[in-house]
Design a protein around this motif. Structure first.
Motif, PDB file in Angstrom:
ATOM      1  N   ASP A 180      33.917  33.470   9.889  1.00  0.00           N
ATOM      2  CA  ASP A 180      32.459  33.519   9.734  1.00  0.00           C
ATOM      3  C   ASP A 180      31.896  34.908  10.019  1.00  0.00           C
ATOM      4  O   ASP A 180      30.836  35.277   9.534  1.00  0.00           O
ATOM      5  CB  ASP A 180      31.796  32.527  10.703  1.00  0.00           C
ATOM      6  CG  ASP A 180      31.954  31.110  10.199  1.00  0.00           C
ATOM      7  OD1 ASP A 180      32.566  30.930   9.137  1.00  0.00           O
ATOM      8  OD2 ASP A 180      31.459  30.199  10.886  1.00  0.00           O
ATOM      9  N   LEU A 181      32.636  35.670  10.854  1.00  0.00           N
ATOM     10  CA  LEU A 181      32.135  36.978  11.273  1.00  0.00           C
ATOM     11  C   LEU A 181      31.969  37.926  10.078  1.00  0.00           C
ATOM     12  O   LEU A 181      31.100  38.779  10.066  1.00  0.00           O
ATOM     13  CB  LEU A 181      33.104  37.581  12.301  1.00  0.00           C
ATOM     14  CG  LEU A 181      32.510  38.442  13.399  1.00  0.00           C
ATOM     15  CD1 LEU A 181      31.537  37.649  14.264  1.00  0.00           C
ATOM     16  CD2 LEU A 181      33.609  39.014  14.277  1.00  0.00           C
ATOM     17  N   ILE A 182      32.846  37.784   9.081  1.00  0.00           N
ATOM     18  CA  ILE A 182      32.708  38.663   7.901  1.00  0.00           C
ATOM     19  C   ILE A 182      32.156  37.909   6.697  1.00  0.00           C
ATOM     20  O   ILE A 182      32.097  38.442   5.596  1.00  0.00           O
ATOM     21  CB  ILE A 182      34.043  39.364   7.529  1.00  0.00           C
ATOM     22  CG1 ILE A 182      35.118  38.352   7.123  1.00  0.00           C
ATOM     23  CG2 ILE A 182      34.530  40.248   8.659  1.00  0.00           C
ATOM     24  CD1 ILE A 182      36.305  39.014   6.410  1.00  0.00           C
ATOM     25  N   HIS A 183      31.753  36.666   6.946  1.00  0.00           N
ATOM     26  CA  HIS A 183      31.144  35.884   5.874  1.00  0.00           C
ATOM     27  C   HIS A 183      29.872  36.617   5.428  1.00  0.00           C
ATOM     28  O   HIS A 183      29.057  36.996   6.236  1.00  0.00           O
ATOM     29  CB  HIS A 183      30.797  34.485   6.397  1.00  0.00           C
ATOM     30  CG  HIS A 183      30.154  33.623   5.374  1.00  0.00           C
ATOM     31  ND1 HIS A 183      30.869  33.056   4.345  1.00  0.00           N
ATOM     32  CD2 HIS A 183      28.875  33.242   5.198  1.00  0.00           C
ATOM     33  CE1 HIS A 183      30.036  32.357   3.597  1.00  0.00           C
ATOM     34  NE2 HIS A 183      28.820  32.451   4.079  1.00  0.00           N
ATOM     35  N   GLY A 184      29.713  36.839   4.179  1.00  0.00           N
ATOM     36  CA  GLY A 184      28.503  37.534   3.722  1.00  0.00           C
ATOM     37  C   GLY A 184      28.710  39.019   3.503  1.00  0.00           C
ATOM     38  O   GLY A 184      27.854  39.690   2.930  1.00  0.00           O
ATOM     39  N   VAL A 185      29.861  39.544   3.978  1.00  0.00           N
ATOM     40  CA  VAL A 185      30.154  40.953   3.706  1.00  0.00           C
ATOM     41  C   VAL A 185      30.704  41.020   2.284  1.00  0.00           C
ATOM     42  O   VAL A 185      31.613  40.264   1.924  1.00  0.00           O
ATOM     43  CB  VAL A 185      31.202  41.516   4.713  1.00  0.00           C
ATOM     44  CG1 VAL A 185      31.510  42.975   4.406  1.00  0.00           C
ATOM     45  CG2 VAL A 185      30.697  41.361   6.142  1.00  0.00           C
ATOM     46  N   PRO A 186      30.157  41.900   1.435  1.00  0.00           N
ATOM     47  CA  PRO A 186      30.614  41.932   0.039  1.00  0.00           C
ATOM     48  C   PRO A 186      32.122  42.157  -0.077  1.00  0.00           C
ATOM     49  O   PRO A 186      32.698  42.925   0.708  1.00  0.00           O
ATOM     50  CB  PRO A 186      29.849  43.128  -0.548  1.00  0.00           C
ATOM     51  CG  PRO A 186      28.686  43.342   0.367  1.00  0.00           C
ATOM     52  CD  PRO A 186      29.122  42.883   1.722  1.00  0.00           C
ATOM     53  N   ALA A 187      32.738  41.481  -1.055  1.00  0.00           N
ATOM     54  CA  ALA A 187      34.194  41.544  -1.231  1.00  0.00           C
ATOM     55  C   ALA A 187      34.665  42.986  -1.426  1.00  0.00           C
ATOM     56  O   ALA A 187      35.720  43.387  -0.908  1.00  0.00           O
ATOM     57  CB  ALA A 187      34.606  40.689  -2.426  1.00  0.00           C
ATOM     58  N   GLU A 188      33.853  43.811  -2.145  1.00  0.00           N
ATOM     59  CA  GLU A 188      34.300  45.190  -2.389  1.00  0.00           C
ATOM     60  C   GLU A 188      34.345  45.996  -1.094  1.00  0.00           C
ATOM     61  O   GLU A 188      35.151  46.896  -0.935  1.00  0.00           O
ATOM     62  CB  GLU A 188      33.440  45.889  -3.459  1.00  0.00           C
ATOM     63  CG  GLU A 188      31.962  45.936  -3.188  1.00  0.00           C
ATOM     64  CD  GLU A 188      31.207  44.710  -3.735  1.00  0.00           C
ATOM     65  OE1 GLU A 188      31.825  43.647  -3.934  1.00  0.00           O
ATOM     66  OE2 GLU A 188      29.982  44.827  -3.942  1.00  0.00           O
ATOM     67  N   LYS A 189      33.480  45.622  -0.148  1.00  0.00           N
ATOM     68  CA  LYS A 189      33.498  46.339   1.134  1.00  0.00           C
ATOM     69  C   LYS A 189      34.759  45.978   1.931  1.00  0.00           C
ATOM     70  O   LYS A 189      35.406  46.837   2.527  1.00  0.00           O
ATOM     71  CB  LYS A 189      32.240  45.996   1.945  1.00  0.00           C
ATOM     72  CG  LYS A 189      32.255  46.698   3.271  1.00  0.00           C
ATOM     73  CD  LYS A 189      30.902  46.954   3.856  1.00  0.00           C
ATOM     74  CE  LYS A 189      31.128  47.902   5.019  1.00  0.00           C
ATOM     75  NZ  LYS A 189      30.288  47.775   6.108  1.00  0.00           N
ATOM     76  N   ILE A 190      35.119  44.701   1.885  1.00  0.00           N
ATOM     77  CA  ILE A 190      36.337  44.257   2.586  1.00  0.00           C
ATOM     78  C   ILE A 190      37.559  44.938   1.948  1.00  0.00           C
ATOM     79  O   ILE A 190      38.458  45.409   2.639  1.00  0.00           O
ATOM     80  CB  ILE A 190      36.478  42.714   2.514  1.00  0.00           C
ATOM     81  CG1 ILE A 190      35.287  42.036   3.214  1.00  0.00           C
ATOM     82  CG2 ILE A 190      37.800  42.249   3.118  1.00  0.00           C
ATOM     83  CD1 ILE A 190      35.167  42.287   4.693  1.00  0.00           C
ATOM     84  N   GLU A 191      37.547  45.005   0.601  1.00  0.00           N
ATOM     85  CA  GLU A 191      38.669  45.669  -0.093  1.00  0.00           C
ATOM     86  C   GLU A 191      38.750  47.150   0.287  1.00  0.00           C
ATOM     87  O   GLU A 191      39.839  47.706   0.471  1.00  0.00           O
ATOM     88  CB  GLU A 191      38.510  45.547  -1.613  1.00  0.00           C
ATOM     89  CG  GLU A 191      38.981  44.204  -2.148  1.00  0.00           C
ATOM     90  CD  GLU A 191      38.472  43.954  -3.567  1.00  0.00           C
ATOM     91  OE1 GLU A 191      38.258  44.938  -4.310  1.00  0.00           O
ATOM     92  OE2 GLU A 191      38.265  42.773  -3.917  1.00  0.00           O
ATOM     93  N   ALA A 192      37.592  47.786   0.410  1.00  0.00           N
ATOM     94  CA  ALA A 192      37.568  49.215   0.785  1.00  0.00           C
ATOM     95  C   ALA A 192      38.175  49.398   2.178  1.00  0.00           C
ATOM     96  O   ALA A 192      38.846  50.402   2.444  1.00  0.00           O
ATOM     97  CB  ALA A 192      36.127  49.728   0.759  1.00  0.00           C
ATOM     98  N   ILE A 193      37.937  48.426   3.066  1.00  0.00           N
ATOM     99  CA  ILE A 193      38.509  48.534   4.426  1.00  0.00           C
ATOM    100  C   ILE A 193      40.025  48.330   4.366  1.00  0.00           C
ATOM    101  O   ILE A 193      40.784  49.111   4.948  1.00  0.00           O
ATOM    102  CB  ILE A 193      37.870  47.491   5.373  1.00  0.00           C
ATOM    103  CG1 ILE A 193      36.364  47.768   5.536  1.00  0.00           C
ATOM    104  CG2 ILE A 193      38.564  47.514   6.746  1.00  0.00           C
ATOM    105  CD1 ILE A 193      35.603  46.652   6.222  1.00  0.00           C
TER     106      ILE A 193
END
Lengths: 234, 113
Positions: A180-193
């Motif tokens: 839930d902590l990263i729920h709502g963070v755009p997928a492209e941002k997670i991929e960039a990380i």
């Protein structure tokens, strides 16, 4: 036969905390989980208590319960945490205060009260949860990353202050995990990380428990004040 | 008929009871910290140049006393509170001042309840 370990896990209602509570219970530990709201699950070996870690009264009551019911405390996993993913110019002060209260004050209070109980047996293992957002300096996570920087410093100072009592204090910094902590963070941002990690995938709950298991082993009594980031961040 | 019972307030322990607790805890911590013997008296200094405990010993004593006050007297006190730490005259100066301080906190707790 070795004694049954008594383990406190904060933020155990869901996500990593729940997984860790079940993980330690499966390993034979007596687990006390806590959270601000009631849990919608139960399991043998997990004693769930309502407690807000940012409240001194709640934390004292929680540790009092552990003392009365179990007589001791061996392991604390300071997992309770809240995040705020927002540009710093758009972050309300109430959000900043809430993040700091739970992540910093909460970690401090649980460590302080828990260590008072641990020191009676001159043994204890404290593991705090941090994040790769600290070394990666992720934009959009100013307050969250700052709060976890504070947790890392707290971890290192506590390691010094509690070493004389036989208590170690370390931290684990997971990479993004689907919670839930990263729920709502755009997928492209997670991929960039994840592209910035040595191992380019999302983290798993098992990666976190693996690092925690290492820190809480009785044999790890010479390992303290350390931070392990998952996924190959350094 | 309604029977109205008088409200009874719990009585604080005698100061001597608290004094005995502080003396016993100080003795135990001194022995733990390597003193060959421990002659503890009300004027035994806990802070300053003539203190019988080092800083870690004082931390241990405070934590131990919180525990004993809880276990033996039933009061969950936080001895190192903000008020105590900002006082001009530290309540942790000697066994006697620490006794007065703890006794005062218990009385305050009962009065507030």
């Amino acid at each position: 036969m070795p004694e049954r370990q008594v383990v406190l896990i904060t933020g155990a209602r869901k996500g990593i905390g729940r997984f860790l509570a079940e993980h330690f219970a499966a390993g034979g530990a007596a687990v006390i989980g806590c959270g601000r709201t009631p849990a919608d699950w139960t399991r043998d070996g997990v004693d769930y208590q309502r407690a807000d870690v940012s409240s001194e009264a709640d934390v004292k009551a929680l540790v009092g319960h552990i003392q009365r019911a179990y007589g001791r405390l061996d392991v604390i996993v300071n997992n309770a945490g809240v995040a705020s993913m927002n540009h710093s110019l758009l972050t309300p002060v109430a959000t900043a205060e809430r993040v700091l209260a739970t992540n910093v004050t909460g970690t401090f209070l649980v460590a302080r009260e828990g260590a008072k109980l641990m020191q009676r047996r001159r043994y204890g293992r404290i593991v705090n949860l941090t994040t790769v957002a600290v070394p990666l300096h992720l934009d959009g996570e100013a307050i969250y990353a700052a709060s976890k920087s504070a947790v890392e410093t707290l971890t290192k100072v506590l390691a010094h202050e509690l070493g004389a009592f036989g208590i170690t204090c370390n931290a684990v910094g997971p990479s993004p995990i689907a919670t839930d902590l990263i729920h709502g963070v755009p997928a492209e941002k997670i991929e960039a990380i994840t592209r910035r990690l040595a191992i380019k995938r999302l983290g798993r709950y098992e990666d976190v428990s693996n690092a925690i298991d290492f820190f809480v082993r009785p044999e790890s009594d010479y390992i303290t004040g350390q931070v392990i980031y998952l996924g190959g961040v350094s | 008929m309604r029977i109205i019972l008088p409200m009874t307030q719990p009585q604080p322990p005698d100061r001597e009871v608290v004094a005995a607790l502080v003396m016993a805890a100080t003795t135990d911590v001194m022995l733990q910290r390597g003193h060959a013997d421990a002659n503890v008296a009300p004027d035994t200094r806990l802070v300053g140049a003539s203190a019988v405990l080092d800083s870690l010993g004082l931390v241990t004593l405070v934590v131990d006393l919180e525990q004993r006050v809880q276990d033996e007297l039933g009061y969950g006190l936080t001895l190192a509170n903000e008020r105590a730490m900002s006082r001009t005259n530290s309540p942790f100066l000697s066994v006697g001042t620490l006794t007065d301080y703890i006794h005062g906190l218990i009385v305050e707790t009962i009065t507030r309840a």
